[in-house]
Design a protein around this motif. Structure first.
Motif, mmCIF file in Angstrom:
data_model
loop_
_atom_site.group_PDB
_atom_site.id
_atom_site.type_symbol
_atom_site.label_atom_id
_atom_site.label_comp_id
_atom_site.label_asym_id
_atom_site.label_seq_id
_atom_site.Cartn_x
_atom_site.Cartn_y
_atom_site.Cartn_z
ATOM 1 N N LEU A 1 0.826 -1.216 0.000
ATOM 2 C CA LEU A 1 0.000 0.000 0.000
ATOM 3 C C LEU A 1 0.857 1.261 0.000
ATOM 4 O O LEU A 1 0.552 2.237 -0.704
ATOM 5 C CB LEU A 1 -0.921 -0.012 1.222
ATOM 6 C CG LEU A 1 -2.021 -1.080 1.234
ATOM 7 C CD1 LEU A 1 -2.795 -1.029 2.545
ATOM 8 C CD2 LEU A 1 -2.972 -0.891 0.061
ATOM 9 N N LEU A 2 1.925 1.248 0.789
ATOM 10 C CA LEU A 2 2.807 2.410 0.828
ATOM 11 C C LEU A 2 3.490 2.637 -0.514
ATOM 12 O O LEU A 2 3.629 3.783 -0.976
ATOM 13 C CB LEU A 2 3.849 2.237 1.933
ATOM 14 C CG LEU A 2 3.339 2.331 3.365
ATOM 15 C CD1 LEU A 2 4.448 1.993 4.353
ATOM 16 C CD2 LEU A 2 2.802 3.728 3.660
ATOM 17 N N MET A 3 3.909 1.557 -1.145
ATOM 18 C CA MET A 3 4.560 1.696 -2.450
ATOM 19 C C MET A 3 3.573 2.213 -3.488
ATOM 20 O O MET A 3 3.913 3.072 -4.321
ATOM 21 C CB MET A 3 5.138 0.344 -2.879
ATOM 22 C CG MET A 3 6.069 0.425 -4.071
ATOM 23 S SD MET A 3 7.534 1.419 -3.712
ATOM 24 C CE MET A 3 8.346 1.339 -5.319
ATOM 25 N N ALA A 4 2.356 1.702 -3.462
ATOM 26 C CA ALA A 4 1.328 2.193 -4.380
ATOM 27 C C ALA A 4 1.036 3.671 -4.125
ATOM 28 O O ALA A 4 0.890 4.462 -5.065
ATOM 29 C CB ALA A 4 0.052 1.363 -4.234
ATOM 30 N N VAL B 1 9.860 4.255 3.298
ATOM 31 C CA VAL B 1 9.259 3.537 4.422
ATOM 32 C C VAL B 1 8.848 2.128 3.986
ATOM 33 O O VAL B 1 9.049 1.144 4.711
ATOM 34 C CB VAL B 1 8.044 4.306 4.972
ATOM 35 C CG1 VAL B 1 7.318 3.487 6.032
ATOM 36 C CG2 VAL B 1 8.495 5.638 5.559
ATOM 37 N N SER B 2 8.270 2.004 2.782
ATOM 38 C CA SER B 2 7.878 0.695 2.266
ATOM 39 C C SER B 2 9.080 -0.233 2.159
ATOM 40 O O SER B 2 9.014 -1.411 2.540
ATOM 41 C CB SER B 2 7.215 0.864 0.898
ATOM 42 O OG SER B 2 6.895 -0.385 0.334
ATOM 43 N N MET B 3 10.185 0.287 1.663
ATOM 44 C CA MET B 3 11.386 -0.548 1.504
ATOM 45 C C MET B 3 11.949 -0.977 2.854
ATOM 46 O O MET B 3 12.381 -2.125 3.023
ATOM 47 C CB MET B 3 12.445 0.225 0.712
ATOM 48 C CG MET B 3 12.084 0.458 -0.737
ATOM 49 S SD MET B 3 13.290 1.494 -1.587
ATOM 50 C CE MET B 3 12.631 1.475 -3.254
ATOM 51 N N VAL C 1 12.565 1.623 -8.410
ATOM 52 C CA VAL C 1 13.313 2.437 -7.472
ATOM 53 C C VAL C 1 13.737 3.744 -8.126
ATOM 54 O O VAL C 1 14.253 3.763 -9.251
ATOM 55 C CB VAL C 1 14.546 1.674 -6.938
ATOM 56 C CG1 VAL C 1 15.494 1.292 -8.069
ATOM 57 C CG2 VAL C 1 15.283 2.497 -5.899
ATOM 58 N N SER C 2 13.486 4.842 -7.449
ATOM 59 C CA SER C 2 13.870 6.157 -7.968
ATOM 60 C C SER C 2 13.867 7.163 -6.825
ATOM 61 O O SER C 2 12.835 7.399 -6.208
ATOM 62 C CB SER C 2 12.904 6.618 -9.065
ATOM 63 O OG SER C 2 11.592 6.718 -8.564
#
Length: 552
Positions: free
Chosen positions: A322-325, A338-340, A391-392
């Motif tokens: 969800l955080l990555m989305a 935070v997601s990573m 990743v960016s």
């Protein structure tokens, strides 16, 4: 109000001392037995009404400050009398206390609203909240006590909203929770059931303030920040802390946390709609708080069960998704980071606990690669590859992005290796395949095939990274085969396994040969040219096209 307090704080302090001295006198005369309880009640009513009349007479003569102080003292004495008669000694029944409290609160509220009698109401509120704390009844008249507090809070919240007198909310909130603490500590009520009286009163207090702060924020220009936000946070902390005390050993904390999480998500959704669908700080704070409470609840659920690690991976892995989305949707690098971090933590946790976790069977039937544990591996691997592709970070240079992309790709493939190893091992155990085949040989062949697939993907996507990683896997498998798998007795299966590994090795050699001999297409028709030593040509092509993404 601030200027008024600065000018007259000594007078207000003196009035507070008078209130507390009267309350202490009530208690002292009670302990000494000098006068009867009925006489105390009559004296309290007469003195309270008398001071109130004198104060209002002074207010009518434009002597507002002294008039408000005297009237406030009268209101405080009346509240103390009601508390004494209806709570301390139960001389009055609950309905009588309710009617008396309601009449006094409505009267003072209307007068204060019409004539801006702010000091009067502050003194009356302080006296009303201090009375139960000072008197501390000897009998468990809790219903009357909390009915008393309900009337107080309702009246003062209404006045606070209508007149924008925020200190009423603060005083009522602090006084009510303090009174609740005194009630639990002084009475030591029974707390051995799920829905005991202390739990009921704590829940009622929590939900009252949740609703009260929501309405207050809505009525004050739909602003959900400031005092209401901070007190709402404290309200959740206090209720959660009391749940730990009241429900310890009776109910897992996961369930109260889940209820609180749902409440705050509902609050966030309501505030979002009221504020014109704006993701303000207050809305985000409530939403994040609700999500964290739910995560804590899900993490606590199943505590002590063997399947607990699997639940934790699903919960925290789902949060990472969800955080990555959200990071991609709202272009927020912080959420991506935070997601990573969560992914790294939960992956490490899973590698440490997976060997003792149940396989996640369906109705008692084990299906290889289609079970709860396998889905956890797949979730973590998919996240790793997603990070590698997406990743960016603006602060990172090109080399840094390539390194991170490579790191996540390798980590994703290691997770796939763990998935293959564990699932094949479980399959041998479940279906008793060890009676006619050898597990170590099967794992070696599987990893050899996996190395071949890595080479194939590297050739297809023209990425040297996968060839490098496939080479490492092949070398490790070869060492395992030659120095471990061939030890012990002879077996036809070992011959077959060596032949399969030979085929895999020859196939990889052929792929390498074809990879090196394929001529490069002209730059005019195939896009930009890349250096021969660039292990990420597709990534460079995507970045050149403006996608700014590294390929695993």
């Amino acid at each position: 109000m601030q200027e008024l307090f600065k000018k007259h704080w000594t007078s207000l302090l003196g009035a507070l001392f008078v209130i507390f001295s009267i309350l202490y006198l009530f208690k002292y005369t009670l302990d000494q037995g000098w006068i009867t309880n009925s006489m105390k009640t009559v004296a309290g009513l007469l003195s309270g009404v008398g001071l109130g009349l004198v104060g209002f007479k002074l207010i009518l003569k434009q002597r507002f400050l002294i008039g408000e102080i005297i009237s406030g003292l009268g209101g405080a004495i009346l509240y103390a009398t009601f508390a004494f008669s209806g709570i301390y000694f139960a001389l009055w029944d609950s309905i009588t206390v309710f009617i008396a409290m309601l009449a006094l609160t409505i009267g003072l509220t209307v007068l204060s609203y019409l004539f801006d009698l702010r000091i009067l109401m502050n003194l009356a509120l302080l006296g009303s909240l201090a009375a139960p704390l000072f008197l501390r009844p000897e009998q468990d008249q809790t219903f009357s006590l909390f009915l008393y507090l309900l009337v107080l809070n309702s009246g003062y919240f209404w006045l606070s909203i209508r007149k924008h007198w925020s200190e009423f909310r603060l005083l009522a909130f602090v006084g009510t929770w303090l009174t609740y603490a005194v009630y639990v500590l002084h009475f030591d009520p029974a707390m051995d059931t799920l829905w005991s009286m202390p739990v009921r009163y704590a829940s009622a207090t929590f939900f009252f303030y949740v609703l009260g702060f929501l309405i207050s924020s809505w009525k004050v220009n739909a602003r959900f920040d400031g005092l209401n936000l901070y007190l709402g946070f404290v309200n959740a902390v206090l209720f959660g802390s009391w749940c730990v005390v009241l429900l310890g050993g009776i109910l897992e904390m996961a369930y109260p946390l889940a209820v609180m999480g749902l409440v705050y998500l509902l609050l966030a959704w309501t505030a979002y709609g009221i504020s014109g669908r704006q993701a303000t700080f207050a809305v985000s704070f409530k939403a994040i708080g609700g999500v964290l409470l739910l995560l804590l609840a899900f993490s606590e659920m199943g505590k002590g069960l063997a399947i607990k690690p699997l639940i934790s991976v699903y919960v925290w892995g789902g949060l990472a998704v969800l955080l990555m989305a959200g990071a991609k949707r709202f272009r927020m690098e912080g959420l991506q980071l935070v997601s990573m971090v969560i992914w790294v933590g939960v992956t490490s946790y899973w590698f440490n606990t997976t060997w003792e976790v149940p396989r996640g069977e369906w109705f008692g039937v084990y299906l290889p690669f289609l079970n709860g544990a396998a889905f956890a591996w797949i979730l973590l691997a998919a996240l790793g590859f997603w990070y590698s592709l997406s990743v960016s970070f603006a602060a990172l240079k090109e080399d840094g992005r390539r390194f991170l992309s490579c790191l996540f790709a390798v980590a994703g493939h290691l997770i796939v290796g763990g998935l293959l190893t564990l699932q094949i091992g479980n399959m041998f155990t479940e279906y008793d395949l060890g009676s006619f085949w050898i597990l170590n040989l099967t794992l070696s062949v599987t990893w050899g095939v996996y190395a071949l697939l890595l080479f194939l993907w590297g050739a297809y996507s023209n990425q040297r990274l996968f060839r490098y990683f496939g080479s490492v896997v092949l070398i490790l498998v070869s060492v395992k085969v030659l120095f471990f798998d061939l030890s012990g007795g002879d077996s036809i299966y070992k011959v077959l396994m060596l032949l399969i590994m030979a085929v895999i090795s020859f196939t990889i050699s052929y792929i390498n040969y074809r990879w090196k001999t394929v001529p490069a297409a002209p730059s005019s028709s195939s896009g930009p040219e890349y250096p021969d030593d660039d292990p990420f040509p597709l990534a460079a092509e995507r970045r050149a096209a403006g996608k700014d993404a590294a390929v695993e």
